[in-house]
Design a protein around this motif. Structure first.
Motif, PDB file in Angstrom:
ATOM      1  N   PRO A   1       0.819  -1.224   0.000  1.00 29.62           N
ATOM      2  CA  PRO A   1       0.000   0.000   0.000  1.00 29.62           C
ATOM      3  C   PRO A   1       0.850   1.271   0.000  1.00 29.62           C
ATOM      4  CG  PRO A   1      -0.147  -1.143   2.130  1.00 29.62           C
ATOM      5  CD  PRO A   1       0.621  -2.031   1.202  1.00 29.62           C
ATOM      6  N   LEU A   2       2.095   1.150   0.420  1.00 28.08           N
ATOM      7  CA  LEU A   2       2.937   2.350   0.539  1.00 28.08           C
ATOM      8  C   LEU A   2       3.984   2.462  -0.577  1.00 28.08           C
ATOM      9  CD1 LEU A   2       3.406   2.366   4.426  1.00 28.08           C
ATOM     10  CD2 LEU A   2       1.750   3.648   3.049  1.00 28.08           C
ATOM     11  N   SER A   3       4.004   1.521  -1.495  1.00 25.14           N
ATOM     12  CA  SER A   3       4.967   1.549  -2.626  1.00 25.14           C
ATOM     13  C   SER A   3       6.384   1.869  -2.143  1.00 25.14           C
ATOM     14  CB  SER A   3       4.540   2.596  -3.668  1.00 25.14           C
ATOM     15  OG  SER A   3       3.206   2.451  -4.032  1.00 25.14           O
ATOM     16  N   VAL A   4       6.805   1.224  -1.070  1.00 26.01           N
ATOM     17  CA  VAL A   4       8.034   1.671  -0.398  1.00 26.01           C
ATOM     18  C   VAL A   4       9.290   1.490  -1.255  1.00 26.01           C
ATOM     19  CG1 VAL A   4       9.594   1.189   1.535  1.00 26.01           C
ATOM     20  CG2 VAL A   4       7.182   1.524   1.945  1.00 26.01           C
ATOM     21  N   ASN A   5       9.400   0.359  -1.962  1.00 20.44           N
ATOM     22  CA  ASN A   5      10.634   0.149  -2.748  1.00 20.44           C
ATOM     23  C   ASN A   5      10.810   1.246  -3.775  1.00 20.44           C
ATOM     24  OD1 ASN A   5      11.256  -2.107  -1.336  1.00 20.44           O
ATOM     25  ND2 ASN A   5      10.404  -3.544  -2.852  1.00 20.44           N
ATOM     26  N   PHE A   6       9.733   1.563  -4.456  1.00 23.59           N
ATOM     27  CA  PHE A   6       9.816   2.616  -5.465  1.00 23.59           C
ATOM     28  C   PHE A   6      10.095   3.967  -4.813  1.00 23.59           C
ATOM     29  CE2 PHE A   6       7.315   6.030  -7.586  1.00 23.59           C
ATOM     30  CZ  PHE A   6       8.268   6.310  -8.554  1.00 23.59           C
ATOM     31  N   ARG A   7       9.376   4.281  -3.758  1.00 25.89           N
ATOM     32  CA  ARG A   7       9.555   5.604  -3.129  1.00 25.89           C
ATOM     33  C   ARG A   7      10.980   5.763  -2.593  1.00 25.89           C
ATOM     34  NH1 ARG A   7       5.693   5.269   1.208  1.00 25.89           N
ATOM     35  NH2 ARG A   7       6.205   7.405   1.792  1.00 25.89           N
ATOM     36  N   ARG A   8      11.550   4.665  -2.096  1.00 27.50           N
ATOM     37  CA  ARG A   8      12.930   4.751  -1.590  1.00 27.50           C
ATOM     38  C   ARG A   8      13.885   5.041  -2.757  1.00 27.50           C
ATOM     39  NH1 ARG A   8      13.363   0.142   1.129  1.00 27.50           N
ATOM     40  NH2 ARG A   8      12.760   1.104   3.094  1.00 27.50           N
ATOM     41  N   ALA A   9      13.701   4.302  -3.863  1.00 27.93           N
ATOM     42  CA  ALA A   9      14.590   4.498  -5.024  1.00 27.93           C
ATOM     43  C   ALA A   9      14.435   5.921  -5.577  1.00 27.93           C
ATOM     44  CB  ALA A   9      14.265   3.464  -6.101  1.00 27.93           C
ATOM     45  N   TYR A  10      13.215   6.421  -5.561  1.00 29.08           N
ATOM     46  CA  TYR A  10      12.955   7.766  -6.094  1.00 29.08           C
ATOM     47  C   TYR A  10      13.628   8.826  -5.214  1.00 29.08           C
ATOM     48  CZ  TYR A  10      10.259  11.306  -8.644  1.00 29.08           C
ATOM     49  OH  TYR A  10       9.881  12.356  -9.452  1.00 29.08           O
TER      50      TYR A  10
ATOM     51  N   GLU B   1       9.866   8.722   3.079  1.00 30.55           N
ATOM     52  CA  GLU B   1       8.896   9.592   3.764  1.00 30.55           C
ATOM     53  C   GLU B   1       8.777  10.966   3.099  1.00 30.55           C
ATOM     54  OE1 GLU B   1      11.705   8.408   4.946  1.00 30.55           O
ATOM     55  OE2 GLU B   1      12.893   9.997   5.863  1.00 30.55           O
ATOM     56  N   TRP B   2       9.672  11.268   2.153  1.00 28.67           N
ATOM     57  CA  TRP B   2       9.611  12.543   1.412  1.00 28.67           C
ATOM     58  C   TRP B   2       8.859  12.404   0.084  1.00 28.67           C
ATOM     59  CZ3 TRP B   2      12.044  17.294   2.718  1.00 28.67           C
ATOM     60  CH2 TRP B   2      12.761  17.261   3.933  1.00 28.67           C
ATOM     61  N   VAL B   3       8.427  11.185  -0.225  1.00 30.29           N
ATOM     62  CA  VAL B   3       7.876  10.922  -1.569  1.00 30.29           C
ATOM     63  C   VAL B   3       6.501  10.275  -1.460  1.00 30.29           C
ATOM     64  CG1 VAL B   3       8.263   9.681  -3.744  1.00 30.29           C
ATOM     65  CG2 VAL B   3      10.230  10.530  -2.447  1.00 30.29           C
ATOM     66  N   LEU B   4       5.608  10.716  -2.333  1.00 29.50           N
ATOM     67  CA  LEU B   4       4.309  10.058  -2.465  1.00 29.50           C
ATOM     68  C   LEU B   4       4.206   9.552  -3.903  1.00 29.50           C
ATOM     69  CD1 LEU B   4       1.371   9.701  -1.232  1.00 29.50           C
ATOM     70  CD2 LEU B   4       0.823  11.815  -2.441  1.00 29.50           C
ATOM     71  N   ALA B   5       3.683   8.341  -4.072  1.00 31.08           N
ATOM     72  CA  ALA B   5       3.513   7.818  -5.425  1.00 31.08           C
ATOM     73  C   ALA B   5       2.024   7.747  -5.715  1.00 31.08           C
ATOM     74  CB  ALA B   5       4.129   6.428  -5.525  1.00 31.08           C
TER      75      ALA B   5
ATOM     76  N   LEU C   1      -1.383   2.432  -5.989  1.00 28.49           N
ATOM     77  CA  LEU C   1      -0.463   2.021  -7.050  1.00 28.49           C
ATOM     78  C   LEU C   1      -0.498   0.498  -7.141  1.00 28.49           C
ATOM     79  CD1 LEU C   1       1.050   4.337  -8.381  1.00 28.49           C
ATOM     80  CD2 LEU C   1       3.148   3.459  -7.384  1.00 28.49           C
ATOM     81  N   ASP C   2      -0.953  -0.021  -8.268  1.00 26.67           N
ATOM     82  CA  ASP C   2      -1.074  -1.475  -8.378  1.00 26.67           C
ATOM     83  C   ASP C   2       0.305  -2.122  -8.534  1.00 26.67           C
ATOM     84  OD1 ASP C   2      -0.422  -1.924 -11.276  1.00 26.67           O
ATOM     85  OD2 ASP C   2      -2.085  -0.516 -11.489  1.00 26.67           O
ATOM     86  N   ALA C   3       0.323  -3.459  -8.474  1.00 26.75           N
ATOM     87  CA  ALA C   3       1.601  -4.188  -8.483  1.00 26.75           C
ATOM     88  C   ALA C   3       2.378  -3.941  -9.780  1.00 26.75           C
ATOM     89  CB  ALA C   3       1.331  -5.685  -8.306  1.00 26.75           C
ATOM     90  N   CYS C   4       1.671  -3.880 -10.916  1.00 24.57           N
ATOM     91  CA  CYS C   4       2.358  -3.657 -12.200  1.00 24.57           C
ATOM     92  C   CYS C   4       3.004  -2.275 -12.188  1.00 24.57           C
ATOM     93  CB  CYS C   4       1.369  -3.741 -13.364  1.00 24.57           C
ATOM     94  SG  CYS C   4       0.504  -5.291 -13.454  1.00 24.57           S
ATOM     95  N   SER C   5       2.257  -1.280 -11.743  1.00 17.84           N
ATOM     96  CA  SER C   5       2.784   0.088 -11.734  1.00 17.84           C
ATOM     97  C   SER C   5       4.005   0.205 -10.830  1.00 17.84           C
ATOM     98  CB  SER C   5       1.724   1.073 -11.250  1.00 17.84           C
ATOM     99  OG  SER C   5       0.613   1.027 -12.101  1.00 17.84           O
ATOM    100  N   GLN C   6       3.954  -0.454  -9.678  1.00 22.23           N
ATOM    101  CA  GLN C   6       5.098  -0.364  -8.765  1.00 22.23           C
ATOM    102  C   GLN C   6       6.346  -0.996  -9.384  1.00 22.23           C
ATOM    103  OE1 GLN C   6       4.488  -1.196  -4.565  1.00 22.23           O
ATOM    104  NE2 GLN C   6       2.319  -0.729  -4.737  1.00 22.23           N
ATOM    105  N   ALA C   7       6.156  -2.142 -10.044  1.00 21.85           N
ATOM    106  CA  ALA C   7       7.305  -2.804 -10.685  1.00 21.85           C
ATOM    107  C   ALA C   7       7.848  -1.942 -11.820  1.00 21.85           C
ATOM    108  CB  ALA C   7       6.877  -4.177 -11.211  1.00 21.85           C
ATOM    109  N   ALA C   8       6.948  -1.385 -12.618  1.00 21.96           N
ATOM    110  CA  ALA C   8       7.369  -0.555 -13.755  1.00 21.96           C
ATOM    111  C   ALA C   8       8.065   0.716 -13.260  1.00 21.96           C
ATOM    112  CB  ALA C   8       6.152  -0.185 -14.605  1.00 21.96           C
ATOM    113  N   ALA C   9       7.516   1.311 -12.216  1.00 26.27           N
ATOM    114  CA  ALA C   9       8.067   2.565 -11.699  1.00 26.27           C
ATOM    115  C   ALA C   9       9.491   2.366 -11.201  1.00 26.27           C
ATOM    116  CB  ALA C   9       7.182   3.087 -10.561  1.00 26.27           C
TER     117      ALA C   9
END
Ligand SMILES: Cc1ncc(COP(=O)(O)O)c(C=O)c1O
Length: 351
Positions: free
Chosen positions: A59-68, A78-82, A240-248
Motif C-alpha cells: 500500500p505504501l509503494s516503499v521500494n519505489f519511493r525509496r529508489a525515487y 517519507e519525502w515521496v508520495l507515489a 499504485l497497483d503491483a504492475c505500476s510499482q514494478a514498472a516505476a
C-alpha cells in the motif's frame, strides 16, 4: 439528473485529448513520448509472478519511493508520495489541503484539469493572466489563496517561469505551492530541491511524458514528511497497483534511458520550431515536449486543426480564451514531424 449532487449540476468534467485507434495515425495531441519505455520496464512487467497479482500490492509503494528519494538526493521514502498518475495527486492535493469554498490560485492559461478539480471539490479557481511572454505578472505574487498550482514548464505555452520566481512564491505565498513539473525533464533547470527548503512546496512529476509510461499511470509528489503524512490519510489504500510499482522501480533505475529519449525529443523540437517559424507561426521557445504554434493568418487555426484531422494527423486545439489562434503540437519522431510539416505546407499554401 435528479440523483446527482448539487455541486455537479454545472460541472462538465475534463475532456482529455482524443485517443483514436486508427492505424497509422500521427498522434501529436496528448504530449505522449514517441519512443518506447525502457526495455527494463518491460522485463520487470514480464517477471511479475502470478502471486504478485493474486495479493494486494504494497500500500505504501516503499521500494519505489525509496529508489525515487535516493535518485533526487532525499533522505528516504517519507519525502515521496507515489500516485496513479499525477492527475490523482493533483486531486489529492486539493482534497487534502483546500477547504470547499477556498480559493486556489493558478496562472492563465494553464493545465485545464486544475479548474475541473476545483469544481469537483467545491473550491474556487482564481486565475491571474500570464503576460504576452507567458510570464507571471507581479499581481500573481500578491493574490491570496489557500493553494497555488503552478505548471513549470507551463502548459500549453511550454515556457518556464524563472526558478527565482518560484522561489519567491514559496517564500511569500501563504499556502501550499504545488509545482507541476510534468514536463521538466525536457527543459533546463527544475525545482526538485525546493521541498528541502520550503515547508509549503510540493513538487509533482509524472512518468507519462519523459519516461514514456502514460499507459501505466504513474505520478510522484515530493514534499516534507509532514505534508506526505497528510496525503497518506486521503489516498486510496492501494493507489499504485503491483504492475505500476514494478514498472516505476525499473524506470527510475534506468534513468539514462529516459534521458536519451529526451535528448532525441529536444533535437526534434528545435528543428520543428524552426520549420514552423518558417511557415509563419509564432512559436515561443519551449522547455517541454510540445510547441504552442500561434497563427494569425488564414485559414484560422481551428480550420487547420480540422483539416489535419481529416488527414489522420492529430494536434490539439483549445477553444479557450487566448488560445483560439493556436495549435499545441506534441513533438513526435522526426518522421511524424515531417509528415505534419508537409501537410501544413499544403494547407497554408492553398490560401
Ligand atoms: C501540466 C500537466 N500536469 C499533469 C499532467 C498529468 O499527468 P499524468 O498522466 O501523470 O496524470 C499532465 C498531463 O498531460 C499535464 O499536462
Amino acid at each position: 439528473m435528479k440523483y446527482t449532487r448539487e455541486l455537479l449540476k454545472d460541472v462538465e468534467g475534463y475532456v482529455p485529448g482524443e485517443q483514436p485507434k486508427i492505424p497509422g495515425i500521427i498522434k501529436l495531441n496528448t504530449n505522449e513520448n514517441p519512443y518506447p519505455p525502457s526495455p527494463k520496464v518491460m522485463e520487470a512487467l514480464r517477471a511479475l509472478s502470478p502471486d504478485a497479482l493474486r495479493k494486494y500490492p504494497d500500500p505504501l509503494s516503499v521500494n519505489f519511493r525509496r529508489a525515487y528519494a535516493e535518485r533526487f538526493g532525499y533522505p528516504g521514502p517519507e519525502w515521496v508520495l507515489a500516485g496513479n498518475g499525477m492527475d490523482e495527486l493533483l486531486a489529492l492535493a486539493i482534497r487534502t489541503f483546500v477547504n470547499p469554498g477556498d480559493a486556489v490560485l493558478a496562472s492563465y492559461p494553464t493545465y485545464s484539469l486544475y479548474e475541473v478539480l476545483c469544481q469537483l471539490h467545491g473550491c474556487r479557481i482564481v486565475y491571474v493572466d500570464l503576460d504576452d511572454n507567458f510570464q507571471l505578472p507581479e499581481s500573481f505574487f500578491s493574490t491570496p489563496a489557500r493553494m497555488c498550482l503552478l505548471t513549470r514548464p507551463n502548459a500549453p505555452s511550454g515556457v518556464s517561469a524563472p526558478r527565482e520566481a518560484v522561489e519567491r512564491l514559496c517564500r511569500e505565498f501563504d499556502g501550499i505551492v504545488v509545482i507541476d513539473e510534468a514536463y521538466v525533464d525536457f527543459g533546463g533547470d527544475n525545482c526538485m530541491d525546493f521541498p528541502k527548503r520550503f515547508e509549503n512546496a510540493i513538487v509533482m512529476r509524472t512518468f507519462s511524458k519523459s519516461f514514456s509510461l502514460a499507459g501505466m499511470r504513474l505520478g510522484t509528489a515530493v514534499a516534507q514528511p509532514a505534508i506526505i503524512n497528510e496525503f497518506m490519510k486521503t489516498k486510496d489504500s492501494y493507489n499504485l497497483d503491483a504492475c505500476s510499482q514494478a514498472a516505476a522501480l525499473a524506470a527510475i533505475q534506468d534513468y539514462d534511458y529516459m534521458e536519451s529519449n529526451v535528448a532525441k525529443v529536444r533535437a526534434t523540437r528545435a528543428r520543428l520550431r524552426a520549420e514552423l517559424q518558417q511557415l509563419g507561426f509564432d512559436v515561443p521557445e519551449s522547455q517541454s515536449n510540445f510547441l504552442l504554434a500561434r497563427w494569425n493568418g488564414a485559414p484560422p487555426a481551428k480550420e487547420i486543426f480540422e483539416t489535419l484531422r481529416t488527414q489522420n494527423i492529430l494536434v490539439r486545439y483549445f477553444n479557450l480564451r487566448g488560445l483560439q489562434n493556436a495549435l499545441r503540437i506534441t513533438v513526435g519522431t522526426n518522421a511524424e514531424c515531417d509528415a505534419l510539416l508537409e501537410a501544413l505546407n499544403v494547407i497554408l499554401k492553398r490560401n
